[in-house]
Scaffold this motif. Structure first.
Motif, mmCIF file in Angstrom:
data_model
loop_
_atom_site.group_PDB
_atom_site.id
_atom_site.type_symbol
_atom_site.label_atom_id
_atom_site.label_comp_id
_atom_site.label_asym_id
_atom_site.label_seq_id
_atom_site.Cartn_x
_atom_site.Cartn_y
_atom_site.Cartn_z
ATOM 1 N N ASP A 7 0.697 -1.178 0.131
ATOM 2 C CA ASP A 7 -0.085 0.020 -0.217
ATOM 3 C C ASP A 7 0.938 1.075 -0.007
ATOM 4 N N TYR A 31 -4.180 4.014 -0.837
ATOM 5 C CA TYR A 31 -4.684 3.424 -2.062
ATOM 6 C C TYR A 31 -3.545 2.588 -2.239
ATOM 7 N N ARG A 32 -3.803 1.325 -3.247
ATOM 8 C CA ARG A 32 -2.895 0.224 -3.101
ATOM 9 C C ARG A 32 -2.154 0.471 -4.548
ATOM 10 N N LEU A 34 1.003 -1.642 -6.871
ATOM 11 C CA LEU A 34 1.836 -2.542 -7.247
ATOM 12 C C LEU A 34 2.796 -2.202 -8.072
ATOM 13 N N GLU A 46 -6.710 -8.170 -8.380
ATOM 14 C CA GLU A 46 -7.189 -7.061 -7.829
ATOM 15 C C GLU A 46 -8.317 -6.680 -8.013
ATOM 16 N N ARG A 49 -10.356 -8.622 -5.580
ATOM 17 C CA ARG A 49 -10.086 -8.035 -4.161
ATOM 18 C C ARG A 49 -11.245 -6.832 -3.839
ATOM 19 N N LEU A 50 -11.394 -6.073 -5.324
ATOM 20 C CA LEU A 50 -12.231 -4.999 -5.091
ATOM 21 C C LEU A 50 -13.610 -5.372 -5.287
ATOM 22 N N ILE A 133 -9.230 0.722 -11.341
ATOM 23 C CA ILE A 133 -7.892 0.182 -11.225
ATOM 24 C C ILE A 133 -7.337 0.792 -12.654
ATOM 25 N N ASP A 167 -8.483 2.976 -7.032
ATOM 26 C CA ASP A 167 -8.358 2.254 -5.793
ATOM 27 C C ASP A 167 -6.979 1.382 -5.757
ATOM 28 N N THR A 168 -6.868 1.120 -7.096
ATOM 29 C CA THR A 168 -5.420 0.434 -7.274
ATOM 30 C C THR A 168 -4.614 0.826 -8.379
ATOM 31 N N ILE A 170 -1.477 -0.222 -10.752
ATOM 32 C CA ILE A 170 -0.752 -1.425 -11.053
ATOM 33 C C ILE A 170 0.472 -0.853 -11.795
#
Length: 374
Positions: A7, A31-32, A34, A46, A49-50, A133, A167-168, A170
């Motif tokens: 995170d 927020y996440r 990677l 991901e 996960r969401l 994402i 939210d994520t 990558i």
């Protein structure tokens, strides 16, 4: 923060004074992130996960094939592909994509590309509340920010909301290996612009200044290497790392004259976003140099240059980028109109924003002059 699978925080900042004056407040937004090579393989994980069951993948028309290929990682969660993202996030494009979201019962968004695609993802997420994402393929940095610039009838307006932050995010170094060198260079200068203005933002703080300087160092080191060896994974990793840091700065503190000018020019004349930033940046830095000497010292140090504005100009030339707004499509008769627009509701800036010197700045950038400091 960590660049491993972890995170990471963006930030919103409020201060009682500038970082150089001692007092500041820093609020981290979670927020996440990677980061690494091959991380795009975790897209399906991901999405799960969401709680996404029906994802819409967003791309530009040029990245249609990439979107389709990476979308397979969603398996049966892939519900559609929208390839109409365009720079400056036109409202009509967002409305078209929104109709797709509604007609296909979409419950999550995956933006694959640069600032144009991430901007569309933000606009849709803001309107719908859907999880988002982002998978950046350039160094624009907008995936790190609670900011959205939208264009309607030739006017670009900016919104700020924490709901805009994906939210994520990558970051996959592998996705940048095929990014053409000239696009890499322009995108990288765009990222550096975020860091330059973070130094003299009214709500600057020590943490964002550290990230800004390290981000410039990483990009200034990486971009010339990419021009020579585009597939160099080390250079690509450095550039993506630098872009991430600069993007956090963009999201953490307010931007100033440079970003105001680029929004005006891009919206009025539909100029390419990254190239506009690369051309304007040395001139905006020169305009503010006397009013922000500590910022210019840190920029110069990061560039290994004796002079920050000239160092930025020289880096752009070294990378083979256009140095004149005229070369990317701005008409000469637009200089006065752009200056008039730029002084309306100006951003906070170290030096007062006055019409005559702003018009001179834009004219110099239009011609491609070297930056001139007062």
């Amino acid at each position: 923060m960590s660049i491993a699978l972890a995170d990471a925080g963006g930030a919103s900042v409020a201060t009682a004074g500038n970082a150089g004056k001692g007092a500041f407040a820093y609020c981290s937004q979670q927020y996440r992130v990677l980061f690494g090579a091959g991380t795009s393989g975790r897209l399906g994980e991901e999405a799960e996960r969401l709680g996404i069951k029906r994802a819409l993948v967003l791309t530009t028309s040029e990245q249609h094939d990439l979107g389709r290929r990476l979308g397979t990682g969603l398996s049966d969660r892939l519900a559609g592909l929208f390839t109409g993202a365009r720079m400056h996030t036109p409202v009509e494009v967002t409305n078209e994509a929104l109709r797709v979201v509604e007609s296909r019962d979409i419950d999550g968004l995956v933006a694959i590309g640069g600032g144009s695609t991430v901007g569309l993802g933000k606009a849709l997420s803001l309107r719908t509340g859907l999880p988002h994402i982002a998978m950046p393929t350039t160094y624009a940095g907008s995936e790190m920010t609670p900011i959205l610039g939208e264009t309607s009838n030739g006017i670009k307006t900016t919104q700020h909301s924490q709901d805009l932050v994906p939210d994520t995010v990558i970051y996959d170094v592998d996705l940048t290996l095929s990014l053409p060198p000239h696009i890499s260079a322009a995108s990288g200068l765009n990222a550096i612009a975020h860091a330059v203005e973070a130094f003299y933002a009214p709500n600057a703080n020590p943490l964002t200044s550290l990230m800004a300087e390290d981000g410039i160092v990483a990009l200034a080191r990486a971009l010339p290497r990419i021009m020579v060896a585009p597939a160099d994974p080390g250079a690509r990793r450095d550039a993506l790392y630098g872009a991430w840091l600069c993007g956090i700065c963009l999201g953490a503190v307010g931007m100033s004259l440079h970003h105001k000018l680029c929004h005006v020019l891009g919206g009025m004349f539909n100029l390419p976003h990254a190239e506009t930033h690369a051309i304007v940046l040395p001139h905006a830095a020169a305009y503010n140099a006397a009013a922000a000497p500590e910022a210019m010292t840190r920029v110069a140090r990061a560039l290994h240059s004796a002079n920050a504005p000239q160092g930025l100009f020289d880096l752009a030339r070294q990378l083979g980028l256009p140095c004149a707004l005229a070369d990317i499509g701005m008409p000469e008769d637009g200089i006065v109109r752009a200056a008039e627009m730029a002084v309306r509701k100006p951003y906070a800036n170290p030096r007062p924003i006055d019409h005559a010197p702003i018009e001179q700045l834009i004219a110099a950038a239009w011609r491609g002059d070297a930056p001139a400091q007062d």
